[in-house]
Write an enzyme that holds these catalytic residues in place. Sequence first.
Site, PDB file in Angstrom:
ATOM      1  N   ILE A 121      -3.296 -54.180 -40.281  1.00  0.00           N
ATOM      2  CA  ILE A 121      -3.027 -53.086 -41.227  1.00  0.00           C
ATOM      3  C   ILE A 121      -4.247 -52.187 -41.234  1.00  0.00           C
ATOM      4  CG2 ILE A 121      -2.636 -52.437 -43.655  1.00  0.00           C
ATOM      5  CD1 ILE A 121      -1.067 -55.110 -43.905  1.00  0.00           C
ATOM      6  N   ASP A 122      -4.136 -51.050 -40.587  1.00  0.00           N
ATOM      7  CA  ASP A 122      -5.253 -50.104 -40.613  1.00  0.00           C
ATOM      8  C   ASP A 122      -5.074 -49.202 -41.831  1.00  0.00           C
ATOM      9  OD1 ASP A 122      -7.610 -48.816 -39.522  1.00  0.00           O
ATOM     10  OD2 ASP A 122      -6.299 -47.104 -39.180  1.00  0.00           O
TER      11      ASP A 122
HETATM   12  C1  2IP Z   1     -10.735 -48.648 -41.334  1.00  0.00           C
HETATM   13  C2  2IP Z   1      -9.836 -47.521 -41.744  1.00  0.00           C
HETATM   14  C3  2IP Z   1     -10.675 -46.448 -42.351  1.00  0.00           C
HETATM   15  C4  2IP Z   1     -11.619 -45.870 -41.313  1.00  0.00           C
HETATM   16  C5  2IP Z   1     -12.450 -46.982 -40.692  1.00  0.00           C
HETATM   17  C6  2IP Z   1     -11.590 -48.138 -40.193  1.00  0.00           C
HETATM   18  O1  2IP Z   1      -9.973 -49.759 -40.975  1.00  0.00           O
HETATM   19  O2  2IP Z   1      -9.106 -46.977 -40.677  1.00  0.00           O
HETATM   20  O3  2IP Z   1      -9.835 -45.484 -42.893  1.00  0.00           O
HETATM   21  O4  2IP Z   1     -12.460 -44.950 -41.944  1.00  0.00           O
HETATM   22  O5  2IP Z   1     -13.162 -46.454 -39.636  1.00  0.00           O
HETATM   23  O6  2IP Z   1     -12.407 -49.151 -39.702  1.00  0.00           O
HETATM   24  P1  2IP Z   1     -12.093 -43.399 -42.104  1.00  0.00           P
HETATM   25  O7  2IP Z   1     -10.775 -43.315 -42.833  1.00  0.00           O
HETATM   26  O8  2IP Z   1     -13.244 -42.826 -42.856  1.00  0.00           O
HETATM   27  O9  2IP Z   1     -11.960 -42.891 -40.716  1.00  0.00           O
HETATM   28  P2  2IP Z   1      -9.410 -50.850 -42.093  1.00  0.00           P
HETATM   29  O10 2IP Z   1      -8.638 -50.096 -43.114  1.00  0.00           O
HETATM   30  O11 2IP Z   1      -8.538 -51.714 -41.220  1.00  0.00           O
HETATM   31  O12 2IP Z   1     -10.614 -51.539 -42.618  1.00  0.00           O
HETATM   32 CA    CA Z   2      -8.852 -50.750 -39.075  1.00  0.00          CA
END
Ligand code: 2IP
Ligand code: CA
Length: 402
Positions: free
Chosen positions: A155-156
């Site tokens: 889940i990103d």
């Molecule tokens: C996170 C998520 C964040 C992103 C970060 C990822 O993954 O995608 O939104 O930061 O780099 O590692 P940003 O939104 O500032 O680009 P996760 O939600 O899986 O921890």
């Molecule tokens: Ca991520």
Amino acid sequence: MSDILRALLCVSEKAANIARACRQQEALFQLLIEEKKEGEKNKKFAVDFKTLADVLVQEVIKQYMETRFPGLGKNISGEESNEFTNDLGEKITLRLCSTAEETGELLSKVLNGNKLASEALARVLHQDVSLADPTLDSVEINISQDILGIWVDPIDSTYQYIKGSANVKPNHGIFPCGLQCVTILIGVYDIQTGLPLIGVINQPFVSQDLNTLRWKGQCYWGLSYMGTNIHSLQLPIPKRNGTETSSRLTQNTNSESEVPRCFSAVISTSEKENIKTALSRVCGSSIFPAAGAGYKSLCVVQGLVDIYIFSEDTTFKWDTCAAHAILRSMGGGMVDLKACLERNPDTGLDLPQLLYHAENKDVTGVDRWCNKGGLIAYRSRKQLEMFLSLLIQNLAPADVNT
Ligand code: 2IP
Ligand code: CA
């Protein structure tokens, strides 16, 4: 090979169902949104529910692939570990059992006996799903399974998953935050060269039926191997707001050659000021902050913007591998930003593509797998070169050489 892609599409849909169920079934949603006070963390349950959902999705993907492609499971990696210790000091390895009842019992051990939630969760974990794409029927590629590694981000954009609103309005088609920014990312790479080969991005929350409140999702894929390049978006790039997308601006006619070229970019809300200042000179007002590394890359894949740029080292291999493979299948890619700024474009050197097989030296923990020089995701090499030369002109010399 198309069998592997078919299985990945199917299991990404299973993962999307789990993600939707945790938001929509009351017994599960309550656990997801539960605020934990400092000091109370993980006291009630062996694991906070958000992590549990992440781990379960990752395990479902691993087990599904291992059952169909024996030996592949050991090459599947992600951020989470599936081992926990509960309040009673019991060590629990989370896995999918052979029946929903058994899985439910195992889950109730980490959820301190919460039967309602454990059973609801076990039911969706064991549900059958299907997702097919007829385009795949015409694809026949053979890649040895032994050279494949897989990065999974179950889940990103976890923050948006838990707190994200369902009612965010998009700006030029791009959601700055909200449930649309949540993605499930599965990226397959070559363990020898580190290059991405196959990518699947499943977006579980795309549109909501206002009567049933049910969400519909969307799945994107791409494959790039030995000259074969296919993807799920083999249609013209959509137009933004009734106007041509800026990607057309790379093909300037003579009469337009004096007009400054204008790019569009999606950026992190935590991007550095000096980068944002330079970008605003290159992109004017076409800079769109958005949540989620996977979602921002998807905006490039969809043609909503030309570029996703990030100067920090807080994205990881599991955040980028899937979209990178899809972009490669479209003629684009994802490069290391720092290496691009240091390279001399006149020497015609290869672009510093991000690679997925080797860990960073002299660091520990998750940082071993971070994209340490930042990144730029793009759909066309010509456009990337032009964008880079404009960016370098607009960055202070000190920023280019750091
Ligand atoms: C996170 C998520 C964040 C992103 C970060 C990822 O993954 O995608 O939104 O930061 O780099 O590692 P940003 O939104 O500032 O680009 P996760 O939600 O899986 O921890
Ligand atoms: Ca991520």
